[in-house]
Design a protein around this motif. Sequence first.
Motif, PDB file in Angstrom:
ATOM      1  N   GLY A 292      45.062  50.640  54.813  1.00  0.00           N
ATOM      2  CA  GLY A 292      44.396  51.217  53.646  1.00  0.00           C
ATOM      3  C   GLY A 292      44.456  52.722  53.743  1.00  0.00           C
ATOM      4  O   GLY A 292      45.499  53.291  54.087  1.00  0.00           O
ATOM      5  N   SER A 293      43.331  53.375  53.500  1.00  0.00           N
ATOM      6  CA  SER A 293      43.256  54.838  53.638  1.00  0.00           C
ATOM      7  C   SER A 293      42.546  55.231  54.930  1.00  0.00           C
ATOM      8  O   SER A 293      42.274  56.407  55.148  1.00  0.00           O
ATOM      9  CB  SER A 293      42.499  55.421  52.443  1.00  0.00           C
ATOM     10  OG  SER A 293      41.164  54.920  52.423  1.00  0.00           O
ATOM     11  N   LEU A 294      42.312  54.237  55.807  1.00  0.00           N
ATOM     12  CA  LEU A 294      41.503  54.469  57.005  1.00  0.00           C
ATOM     13  C   LEU A 294      42.290  54.938  58.221  1.00  0.00           C
ATOM     14  O   LEU A 294      41.735  55.548  59.126  1.00  0.00           O
ATOM     15  CB  LEU A 294      40.739  53.193  57.364  1.00  0.00           C
ATOM     16  CG  LEU A 294      39.834  52.653  56.258  1.00  0.00           C
ATOM     17  CD1 LEU A 294      39.267  51.299  56.651  1.00  0.00           C
ATOM     18  CD2 LEU A 294      38.737  53.652  55.967  1.00  0.00           C
ATOM     19  N   GLY A 295      43.578  54.614  58.281  1.00  0.00           N
ATOM     20  CA  GLY A 295      44.389  54.969  59.442  1.00  0.00           C
ATOM     21  C   GLY A 295      45.728  54.277  59.389  1.00  0.00           C
ATOM     22  O   GLY A 295      46.180  53.843  58.327  1.00  0.00           O
TER      23      GLY A 295
ATOM     24  N   THR B 280      40.249  59.541  60.757  1.00  0.00           N
ATOM     25  CA  THR B 280      39.120  60.389  61.106  1.00  0.00           C
ATOM     26  C   THR B 280      38.207  59.635  62.065  1.00  0.00           C
ATOM     27  O   THR B 280      37.531  58.694  61.649  1.00  0.00           O
ATOM     28  CB  THR B 280      38.327  60.780  59.837  1.00  0.00           C
ATOM     29  OG1 THR B 280      39.223  61.359  58.891  1.00  0.00           O
ATOM     30  CG2 THR B 280      37.225  61.760  60.168  1.00  0.00           C
ATOM     31  N   PRO B 281      38.199  60.010  63.342  1.00  0.00           N
ATOM     32  CA  PRO B 281      37.283  59.355  64.281  1.00  0.00           C
ATOM     33  C   PRO B 281      35.839  59.534  63.811  1.00  0.00           C
ATOM     34  O   PRO B 281      35.507  60.504  63.143  1.00  0.00           O
ATOM     35  CB  PRO B 281      37.527  60.088  65.596  1.00  0.00           C
ATOM     36  CG  PRO B 281      38.897  60.672  65.455  1.00  0.00           C
ATOM     37  CD  PRO B 281      39.027  61.018  63.997  1.00  0.00           C
TER      38      PRO B 281
ATOM     39  N   ALA C 278      38.879  59.175  71.486  1.00  0.00           N
ATOM     40  CA  ALA C 278      40.159  59.852  71.584  1.00  0.00           C
ATOM     41  C   ALA C 278      39.985  61.301  71.189  1.00  0.00           C
ATOM     42  O   ALA C 278      39.227  61.619  70.292  1.00  0.00           O
ATOM     43  CB  ALA C 278      41.180  59.190  70.666  1.00  0.00           C
ATOM     44  N   ALA C 279      40.698  62.142  71.883  1.00  0.00           N
ATOM     45  CA  ALA C 279      40.702  63.550  71.522  1.00  0.00           C
ATOM     46  C   ALA C 279      41.446  63.701  70.200  1.00  0.00           C
ATOM     47  O   ALA C 279      42.293  62.893  69.859  1.00  0.00           O
ATOM     48  CB  ALA C 279      41.397  64.354  72.611  1.00  0.00           C
ATOM     49  N   PRO C 280      41.097  64.737  69.434  1.00  0.00           N
ATOM     50  CA  PRO C 280      41.862  64.986  68.212  1.00  0.00           C
ATOM     51  C   PRO C 280      43.356  65.070  68.546  1.00  0.00           C
ATOM     52  O   PRO C 280      43.729  65.530  69.620  1.00  0.00           O
ATOM     53  CB  PRO C 280      41.324  66.333  67.726  1.00  0.00           C
ATOM     54  CG  PRO C 280      39.951  66.412  68.313  1.00  0.00           C
ATOM     55  CD  PRO C 280      40.043  65.708  69.638  1.00  0.00           C
TER      56      PRO C 280
ATOM     57  N   GLY D  13      37.558  45.293  69.085  1.00  0.00           N
ATOM     58  CA  GLY D  13      36.168  45.585  69.388  1.00  0.00           C
ATOM     59  C   GLY D  13      35.653  46.693  68.500  1.00  0.00           C
ATOM     60  O   GLY D  13      36.219  46.980  67.449  1.00  0.00           O
ATOM     61  N   GLN D  14      34.579  47.314  68.936  1.00  0.00           N
ATOM     62  CA  GLN D  14      33.962  48.422  68.216  1.00  0.00           C
ATOM     63  C   GLN D  14      34.470  49.720  68.835  1.00  0.00           C
ATOM     64  O   GLN D  14      34.162  50.005  69.995  1.00  0.00           O
ATOM     65  CB  GLN D  14      32.438  48.332  68.326  1.00  0.00           C
ATOM     66  CG  GLN D  14      31.853  47.059  67.752  1.00  0.00           C
ATOM     67  CD  GLN D  14      31.960  47.013  66.243  1.00  0.00           C
ATOM     68  OE1 GLN D  14      31.742  48.008  65.551  1.00  0.00           O
ATOM     69  NE2 GLN D  14      32.311  45.851  65.722  1.00  0.00           N
ATOM     70  N   PHE D  15      35.256  50.487  68.081  1.00  0.00           N
ATOM     71  CA  PHE D  15      35.879  51.692  68.605  1.00  0.00           C
ATOM     72  C   PHE D  15      35.658  52.870  67.664  1.00  0.00           C
ATOM     73  O   PHE D  15      35.491  52.692  66.461  1.00  0.00           O
ATOM     74  CB  PHE D  15      37.381  51.483  68.813  1.00  0.00           C
ATOM     75  CG  PHE D  15      37.724  50.354  69.740  1.00  0.00           C
ATOM     76  CD1 PHE D  15      37.335  50.377  71.073  1.00  0.00           C
ATOM     77  CD2 PHE D  15      38.445  49.269  69.285  1.00  0.00           C
ATOM     78  CE1 PHE D  15      37.655  49.340  71.936  1.00  0.00           C
ATOM     79  CE2 PHE D  15      38.781  48.216  70.145  1.00  0.00           C
ATOM     80  CZ  PHE D  15      38.383  48.253  71.469  1.00  0.00           C
ATOM     81  N   THR D  16      35.708  54.077  68.221  1.00  0.00           N
ATOM     82  CA  THR D  16      35.505  55.291  67.426  1.00  0.00           C
ATOM     83  C   THR D  16      36.801  55.922  66.931  1.00  0.00           C
ATOM     84  O   THR D  16      36.791  56.628  65.929  1.00  0.00           O
ATOM     85  CB  THR D  16      34.732  56.347  68.239  1.00  0.00           C
ATOM     86  OG1 THR D  16      35.501  56.676  69.401  1.00  0.00           O
ATOM     87  CG2 THR D  16      33.357  55.837  68.647  1.00  0.00           C
ATOM     88  N   SER D  17      37.928  55.699  67.639  1.00  0.00           N
ATOM     89  CA  SER D  17      39.176  56.393  67.309  1.00  0.00           C
ATOM     90  C   SER D  17      40.390  55.476  67.201  1.00  0.00           C
ATOM     91  O   SER D  17      41.197  55.630  66.292  1.00  0.00           O
ATOM     92  CB  SER D  17      39.503  57.448  68.363  1.00  0.00           C
ATOM     93  OG  SER D  17      38.495  58.411  68.415  1.00  0.00           O
ATOM     94  N   TYR D  18      40.559  54.580  68.174  1.00  0.00           N
ATOM     95  CA  TYR D  18      41.757  53.744  68.178  1.00  0.00           C
ATOM     96  C   TYR D  18      41.508  52.424  68.892  1.00  0.00           C
ATOM     97  O   TYR D  18      40.590  52.305  69.698  1.00  0.00           O
ATOM     98  CB  TYR D  18      42.946  54.473  68.822  1.00  0.00           C
ATOM     99  CG  TYR D  18      42.792  54.734  70.303  1.00  0.00           C
ATOM    100  CD1 TYR D  18      43.252  53.817  71.244  1.00  0.00           C
ATOM    101  CD2 TYR D  18      42.205  55.906  70.766  1.00  0.00           C
ATOM    102  CE1 TYR D  18      43.117  54.059  72.602  1.00  0.00           C
ATOM    103  CE2 TYR D  18      42.064  56.148  72.115  1.00  0.00           C
ATOM    104  CZ  TYR D  18      42.522  55.221  73.033  1.00  0.00           C
ATOM    105  OH  TYR D  18      42.384  55.454  74.380  1.00  0.00           O
TER     106      TYR D  18
END
Length: 149
Positions: free
Chosen positions: A53-56, A77-78, A30-32, A101-106
Amino acid sequence: MRFTHSMLGAAALAALSLGATTALAAPASAAPGTTPQKVCGSGYKTVNSAPVGSLGTVYLTYNAANGKNCVVTIRNTPGAAVYMSASIFIDATLEIDEDYGQFTSYAGPAYAVGKGHCVDWGGAIANTHVKVTQSNCGSLKEHRTTSVR
């Protein structure tokens, strides 16, 4: 991975309650400035959210034009791909949708027709899971659970 289906009561609730344990998918990126509206689409407005938590944050959105809810979990934070999920369950209709699954942003979007019904929804980032049950039911009080597994 994306799954949409209807299930019978106990199986559907168990899937939402327990969450998925293993799944691999191509990492999402995902874009910022990723927002629930950008992921779910035009017409969706945030109606509820819960910190992971504090992750998102996991967001519940609603589109009044089509009566659908959408759930998306967005990392603060991606970064490197980690396990993430977004899920929604409508008890009255036994409709469930989830993305995990395994994701970087969302993770998400996960959609279900929720107009006039209570909504169970949640999400996860890494080992922190959030579940909100009996949400957006008028005068009924929702229940929130956060667990680290």
